[in-house]
Design an enzyme around this catalytic site. Structure first.
Site, short mmCIF file in Angstrom:
data_model
loop_
_atom_site.label_atom_id
_atom_site.label_comp_id
_atom_site.label_asym_id
_atom_site.label_seq_id
_atom_site.Cartn_x
_atom_site.Cartn_y
_atom_site.Cartn_z
N ALA A 327 -10.52 12.91 7.59
CA ALA A 327 -11.43 12.23 8.46
C ALA A 327 -10.52 11.92 9.72
CB ALA A 327 -11.95 11.11 7.98
N HIS A 451 8.82 -12.00 6.66
CA HIS A 451 9.31 -12.08 5.24
C HIS A 451 8.17 -13.11 4.81
CE1 HIS A 451 11.41 -12.64 1.54
NE2 HIS A 451 11.59 -13.97 1.85
#
Ligand code: FAD
Ligand code: NAD
Length: 479
Positions: A327, A451
């Site tokens: 797509a 993190h």
């Protein structure tokens, strides 16, 4: 509806509707013709992707993934659920609601941008004239300065397993099951076979996948493909490679499929059979003999790098032209063609088309595989990082898979990034951006990642290219 347009687009799938909206945004008088009808006979825009492809399949994948987590993972997390059951009718309603919302969204976007959305059949005549036949009226001829052909693709069928209502189905039928099949056969271990096989396996079907090739996912990096196969088999997919389907028969509600492998002739008996052996361009009735547009030897609309056909100011985009049947590839082509018509000079970067298989873990990649580079005699370095050493993946109970980054041995430019893991579809977008900007592995290594995130696995793999990943012992040590 006018008689004359700057741009007429035939096909309102992702390729066509992106082209139409962008053309209208650029001030071009635009119409988009599409013949699709929904199950109630109402005209719908959005093509295969929104109605019978990407979106409904992802609705089923996402729901079935939640179900599988509840069944297979929750107990280990200390979450008690009692006995789970799936209400297939409600699952399908969720899927249909999502599809409806999005297809109506396209109709709304057409309206908002001034695109004339024309339900019915379009046919290209000579001289950029388009015959338009509405669903409920006779044909008229429209004229356009530019015509964009975006007719999409259709499923391939094979002689030994002719489609049979409700029993032997293609991907569209497999999105409509009204109950979980006890035994499900799938022909083709490609993208559709793995995605839809996973859906029904998670809901409890015993799934057998028959694949003609000896190699599993030959287009993916083979390290990733090997690991993926092991994980899918552990989930319960019975993947049989090197099988040749030779026949089928139906007795009552049971389909028996005969196939051959190295050991000889065998058969399986299943309640439903999905045939997922590829798609081909769909150009039926699209071109008058004197339209000036040619097809290539495989039946695709013949176009150059800029999607121009052999006919003046007629373009072809999406699944009906060369390149991967994805797509997002068609969307970019649609935007490129619309902008070029408006005098801008964009190009599609076919080197950076991401591929994703929405299993769990997902498989996603962009750029070259290790086997392709070896075949081409290229020199490269590899950095790999396993999700089993990524804190966020472990916290979510999703420690399977790895990120693999391949960089040019001289320049360190990233040549390919391959991910098997949770949210690989999202992670690979970082790689696409990096590669679009010609980043080196060092550039990615020097970038700060939050993190704890799955993205840190991408960072560590990039550091690993030079031998300085932190959370693993590097095979290649560098200062
Ligand atoms: P299409 O979406 O096929 O649209 C073409 C439209 O043109 C159709 O509505 C058709 O009826 C119409 N049309 C054709 N001829 C005429 C005519 N003569 N007159 C009027 N209208 C006409 N791709 C991804 O990138 N990600 C995925 O997750 C993904 N999942 C998929 C899952 C499944 C089950 C399937 C089958 C496909 C999936 N795909 C996925 C592929 C994706 O659907 C296609 O790549 C994409 O839809 C192609 O877009 P397109 O605009 O070229 O054509
Ligand atoms: P595919 O090309 O991905 O896989 C078809 C598989 O069937 C191949 O592995 C092929 O070797 C095998 N095969 C072919 N003939 C066979 C036979 N007679 N017996 C056994 N195996 C046979 O095709 P697909 O899965 O049908 O998907 C069609 C297209 O739709 C693809 O091009 C894909 O790009 C697109 N799609 C994309 C996504 C996505 O992006 N996540 C999802 C679904 C579909």
């Amino acid at each position: 509806m006018a008689d004359r347009y700057d741009v007429i687009v035939i096909g309102a799938g992702p390729a066509g509707y992106h082209a139409a909206i962008r053309a209208a945004q650029l001030g071009l008088k635009t119409a988009c013709i599409d013949k699709s009808l929904d199950s109630e006979g109402n005209p719908v825009f959005g093509g295969t992707c929104l109605n019978w492809g990407c979106i409904p399949s992802k609705a089923l994948l996402d729901i079935s993934h939640k179900y599988a987590d509840a069944e297979r993972k929750f107990p280990a997390f200390g979450i008690k659920t009692g006995k789970l059951a799936v209400d297939v009718a409600k699952v399908m309603k969720h899927k249909s609601d999502v599809v409806k919302k999005l297809t109506q969204g396209v109709a709304g976007l057409f309206k908002g941008n001034g695109v004339d959305g024309l339900p019915g059949v379009g046919r290209l005549l000579a001289g950029r004239k388009v015959e338009y036949t509405p669903h409920d009226a006779s044909a008229t001829v429209l004229e356009a300065e530019h015509v964009i052909l975006a007719p999409g693709s259709e499923a391939v069928s094979i002689d030994p397993t002719p489609l049979t209502e409700g029993l032997i189905v293609d991907s569209t039928g497999a999105l409509e099951f009204d109950a979980v099949p006890k035994r499900l056969g799938v022909i083709g271990a490609g993208v559709i076979g793995l995605e839809l096989g996973s859906v029904w396996n998670r809901f409890g079907s015993e799934v057998i996948v028959l694949e003609a090739l000896e190699e599993f996912l030959p287009m993916a990096d083979q390290r990733i493909a090997r690991d993926a196969k092991k994980l899918f088999e552990a989930q319960g997919l019975d993947i049989r490679l090197g099988t040749r389907v030779i026949g089928s028969s139906i007795k009552g509600q049971t389909v028996t499929v005969q196939y051959q492998d190295k050991e000889g002739e065998k058969s399986i008996a299943v309640d439903k059979l999905i045939v997922a052996v590829g798609r081909r361009p769909y150009t039926k009735g699209l071109l008058a003999p004197d339209s000036g547009v040619n097809l290539d030897e495989r039946g695709f609309l013949f176009v150059n790098d800029l999607c121009a056909t052999d006919a003046h100011q007629v373009y072809g985009i999406g699944d009906a032209v060369r390149g991967p049947m994805l797509a997002h590839k068609g969307m970019e082509e649609g935007i490129m063609v619309a902008e070029r018509i408006a005098g801008q000079k964009p190009m599609v970067n076919y080197e950076c088309v991401p591929s994703v298989i929405y299993t769990h873990p997902e498989v996603a990649w962009v750029g070259k595989t290790e086997q392709e580079l070896k075949r081409d005699g290229e020199q490269f370095n590899v950095g790999q990082f396993a999700f089993s050493a990524n804190g966020r993946a472990l916290a979510a109970g999703d420690g399977d898979g790895l990120v693999k980054i391949i960089a040019d041995a001289d320049s360190d430019r990233i040549l390919g990034v391959h991910v098997l893991g949770p949210q690989a579809s999202e992670l690979v977008a970082q790689a696409v951006i990096a590669m679009e900007f010609d980043a080196s592995a060092e550039d990615l290594g020097l970038t700060m990642f939050a993190h704890p995130t799955l993205s840190e696995a991408v960072h560590e793999a990039a550091l690993g290219v030079a031998g300085h990943a932190i959370h693993m012992v590097n095979r290649k040590k560098k200062t």
